[in-house]
Design an enzyme around this catalytic site. Structure first.
Site, PDB file in Angstrom:
ATOM      1  N   GLU A 107      24.916  69.713  83.751  1.00 27.31           N
ATOM      2  CA  GLU A 107      25.052  68.816  82.610  1.00 27.31           C
ATOM      3  C   GLU A 107      26.383  68.059  82.692  1.00 27.31           C
ATOM      4  O   GLU A 107      27.451  68.673  82.630  1.00 27.31           O
ATOM      5  CB  GLU A 107      24.966  69.623  81.316  1.00 27.31           C
ATOM      6  CG  GLU A 107      23.611  70.321  81.158  1.00 27.31           C
ATOM      7  CD  GLU A 107      23.621  71.396  80.096  1.00 27.31           C
ATOM      8  OE1 GLU A 107      24.661  71.551  79.413  1.00 27.31           O
ATOM      9  OE2 GLU A 107      22.600  72.095  79.942  1.00 27.31           O
TER      10      GLU A 107
ATOM     11  N   LEU B  81      19.872  68.491  79.491  1.00 26.60           N
ATOM     12  CA  LEU B  81      20.532  69.598  78.799  1.00 26.60           C
ATOM     13  C   LEU B  81      19.542  70.748  78.681  1.00 26.60           C
ATOM     14  O   LEU B  81      18.998  71.041  77.604  1.00 26.60           O
ATOM     15  CB  LEU B  81      21.008  69.155  77.418  1.00 26.60           C
ATOM     16  CG  LEU B  81      21.961  67.958  77.388  1.00 26.60           C
ATOM     17  CD1 LEU B  81      22.355  67.657  75.959  1.00 26.60           C
ATOM     18  CD2 LEU B  81      23.193  68.238  78.231  1.00 26.60           C
ATOM     19  N   ALA B  82      19.294  71.419  79.798  1.00 29.47           N
ATOM     20  CA  ALA B  82      18.302  72.487  79.849  1.00 29.47           C
ATOM     21  C   ALA B  82      18.708  73.484  80.923  1.00 29.47           C
ATOM     22  O   ALA B  82      18.406  73.290  82.107  1.00 29.47           O
ATOM     23  CB  ALA B  82      16.911  71.911  80.142  1.00 29.47           C
ATOM     24  N   GLU B  83      19.399  74.556  80.515  1.00 26.90           N
ATOM     25  CA  GLU B  83      19.875  75.534  81.485  1.00 26.90           C
ATOM     26  C   GLU B  83      18.732  76.185  82.260  1.00 26.90           C
ATOM     27  O   GLU B  83      18.864  76.470  83.450  1.00 26.90           O
ATOM     28  CB  GLU B  83      20.707  76.612  80.784  1.00 26.90           C
ATOM     29  CG  GLU B  83      22.085  76.165  80.357  1.00 26.90           C
ATOM     30  CD  GLU B  83      22.076  75.305  79.091  1.00 26.90           C
ATOM     31  OE1 GLU B  83      21.046  75.301  78.376  1.00 26.90           O
ATOM     32  OE2 GLU B  83      23.089  74.643  78.814  1.00 26.90           O
TER      33      GLU B  83
ATOM     34  N   GLN C 241      27.313  74.779  81.805  1.00 25.28           N
ATOM     35  CA  GLN C 241      28.480  74.118  81.209  1.00 25.28           C
ATOM     36  C   GLN C 241      29.447  75.082  80.528  1.00 25.28           C
ATOM     37  O   GLN C 241      30.664  74.909  80.611  1.00 25.28           O
ATOM     38  CB  GLN C 241      28.006  73.049  80.227  1.00 25.28           C
ATOM     39  CG  GLN C 241      29.088  72.058  79.845  1.00 25.28           C
ATOM     40  CD  GLN C 241      28.514  70.874  79.097  1.00 25.28           C
ATOM     41  OE1 GLN C 241      28.043  71.007  77.967  1.00 25.28           O
ATOM     42  NE2 GLN C 241      28.555  69.712  79.719  1.00 25.28           N
ATOM     43  N   PHE C 242      28.936  76.104  79.866  1.00 27.18           N
ATOM     44  CA  PHE C 242      29.737  77.210  79.336  1.00 27.18           C
ATOM     45  C   PHE C 242      28.919  78.475  79.522  1.00 27.18           C
ATOM     46  O   PHE C 242      27.709  78.477  79.293  1.00 27.18           O
ATOM     47  CB  PHE C 242      30.065  77.015  77.850  1.00 27.18           C
ATOM     48  CG  PHE C 242      30.996  75.866  77.585  1.00 27.18           C
ATOM     49  CD1 PHE C 242      32.376  76.029  77.656  1.00 27.18           C
ATOM     50  CD2 PHE C 242      30.490  74.607  77.288  1.00 27.18           C
ATOM     51  CE1 PHE C 242      33.234  74.964  77.425  1.00 27.18           C
ATOM     52  CE2 PHE C 242      31.337  73.544  77.060  1.00 27.18           C
ATOM     53  CZ  PHE C 242      32.719  73.718  77.133  1.00 27.18           C
TER      54      PHE C 242
ATOM     55  N   PHE D  76      26.130  79.992  77.362  1.00 25.47           N
ATOM     56  CA  PHE D  76      24.770  79.445  77.387  1.00 25.47           C
ATOM     57  C   PHE D  76      23.903  80.120  78.448  1.00 25.47           C
ATOM     58  O   PHE D  76      22.769  79.688  78.702  1.00 25.47           O
ATOM     59  CB  PHE D  76      24.798  77.939  77.676  1.00 25.47           C
ATOM     60  CG  PHE D  76      25.662  77.136  76.735  1.00 25.47           C
ATOM     61  CD1 PHE D  76      26.011  77.618  75.484  1.00 25.47           C
ATOM     62  CD2 PHE D  76      26.129  75.895  77.114  1.00 25.47           C
ATOM     63  CE1 PHE D  76      26.816  76.871  74.622  1.00 25.47           C
ATOM     64  CE2 PHE D  76      26.936  75.143  76.263  1.00 25.47           C
ATOM     65  CZ  PHE D  76      27.276  75.635  75.014  1.00 25.47           C
TER      66      PHE D  76
ATOM     67  N   HIS E 106      31.088  79.469  73.227  1.00 29.72           N
ATOM     68  CA  HIS E 106      31.683  78.857  74.417  1.00 29.72           C
ATOM     69  C   HIS E 106      32.626  79.800  75.159  1.00 29.72           C
ATOM     70  O   HIS E 106      32.797  79.666  76.368  1.00 29.72           O
ATOM     71  CB  HIS E 106      32.449  77.587  74.029  1.00 29.72           C
ATOM     72  CG  HIS E 106      31.570  76.440  73.632  1.00 29.72           C
ATOM     73  ND1 HIS E 106      30.737  76.486  72.556  1.00 29.72           N
ATOM     74  CD2 HIS E 106      31.420  75.211  74.184  1.00 29.72           C
ATOM     75  CE1 HIS E 106      30.089  75.335  72.445  1.00 29.72           C
ATOM     76  NE2 HIS E 106      30.478  74.545  73.414  1.00 29.72           N
TER      77      HIS E 106
END
Length: 325
Positions: free
Chosen positions: A29, A58-60, A82-83, A86, A129
């Site tokens: 992302e 935006l889809a882990e 991204q973090f 997640f 996060h």
């Protein structure tokens, strides 16, 4: 040599491997045009093109599935979550697929995937996060879990991770991204996975730790030295697999140990190290092995972060309990 922050060292490692191997792909992302939320991939999209460094939705879960598919076709994916808070959205891909690929296929397929992700407290991030979830992935057989504490280690360990034929979870503490600089070779080099480093030698007490707590532990060791205590500090660097040999050799020398982690006490890495010490070096111990860790609560909102996180004072207090036992 060049003076680099950890984020610069990570970018340099990614650039090195993108140059060395056309099968290395970096995606996640905002990692493409924008260079990532922390700018870890800054300039790589422009340098290597959108086929090598690119943005995803935006889809882990989709990021994990894409990485697995690419790995089975000869690529070396380096996806970014991204973090790390997640990671729950992609746990099936990580624990149910990547970790089992070699075993499930009888060695016909491997999963040379390096999952990069920032984590860790002390920087006032929003909820979910900063969570330290390394114990979650370290408990899954088939995964290697790497956590550097310095720019030099970050570059060497990331290159080794990308070149590894099995999945690696590479976690980067956010507080360390730009907190200091050190000399890092501009040429490529590797640091072996699964090998700890003795950051400071001592004879009275062993502190075993990793990530940002390495720096808190070194500060505590300096404070304890003023009281006449010689403290050895071990940076695990790889928390799965553990470098048991280095840990045991240190404990056999000092006779005392504490284990320090930022994560909640129930989260596992420190407990595992304590168990290994008891299994292999209990007759060398002069005192129980104690832990320094965060409370067993959900990570707090930022107003309480400074109270909740372990610090060097907590380490000193626990160390004195062991030293005075």
């Amino acid at each position: 040599m060049a003076q680099m922050t950890m984020i610069q060292a990570i970018t340099d490692a990614l650039r090195t491997e993108l140059k060395n191997d056309e099968n290395v792909l970096v995606f996640g992302e905002d990692v493409g045009v924008n260079g990532g939320v922390f700018r870890a991939t800054e300039g790589l999209h422009q340098e290597f093109g959108e086929d090598r460094v690119f943005d995803t939705p935006l889809a882990e879960s989709g990021i994990g599935g894409l990485a697995i598919g690419l790995a089975t076709q000869g690529f070396r994916p380096v996806p970014e979550i991204q973090f790390f808070g997640f990671v729950y959205e992609v746990m099936d891909s990580i624990s149910g697929q990547m970790a089992r690929m070699r075993y499930r296929s009888g060695g016909r397929w491997t999963a040379p995937i390096t999952v990069r992700s920032p984590f860790g407290g002390g920087v006032h991030t929003p909820e979910l996060h900063a969570d330290s979830l390394e114990g979650l992935v370290a408990s899954q057989p088939g995964l290697k879990v790497v956590i550097p504490s310095s720019p030099y280690d970050a570059k060497g360990l990331l290159i080794s991770s990308i070149r590894d034929n099995d999945p690696v979870i590479f976690l980067e503490h956010m507080k360390l991204y730009r907190s200091f600089r050190e000399e890092v070779p501009e040429e490529e080099y590797t640091i072996p996975l699964g090998k700890a480093e003795v950051k400071r030698e001592g004879s009275d007490l062993t502190i075993v730790t990793y990530g940002a707590m390495v720096h808190a532990s070194l500060k505590a060791a300096e404070e304890l030295e003023k009281d006449g205590h010689s403290v050895e500090v071990i940076d695990l660097r790889t928390i799965q697999p553990l470098d048991i040999e280095t840990i045991v050799a240190s404990v056999e020398k000092t006779g005392r140990a504490i284990v320090v982690q930022e994560a909640q006490k129930q989260a596992g890495i420190a407990a595992n190290v304590v168990a290994e010490i008891n299994d292999r070096a209990i007759l060398s111990l002069e005192a129980p092995v104690l832990r320094v860790a965060a409370p067993d609560t959900v990570y707090p909102f930022t107003q309480a972060e400074g109270v909740w996180l372990p610090n060097h004072k907590d380490i000193v207090e626990t160390a004195k309990k062991v030293l005075n036992f």
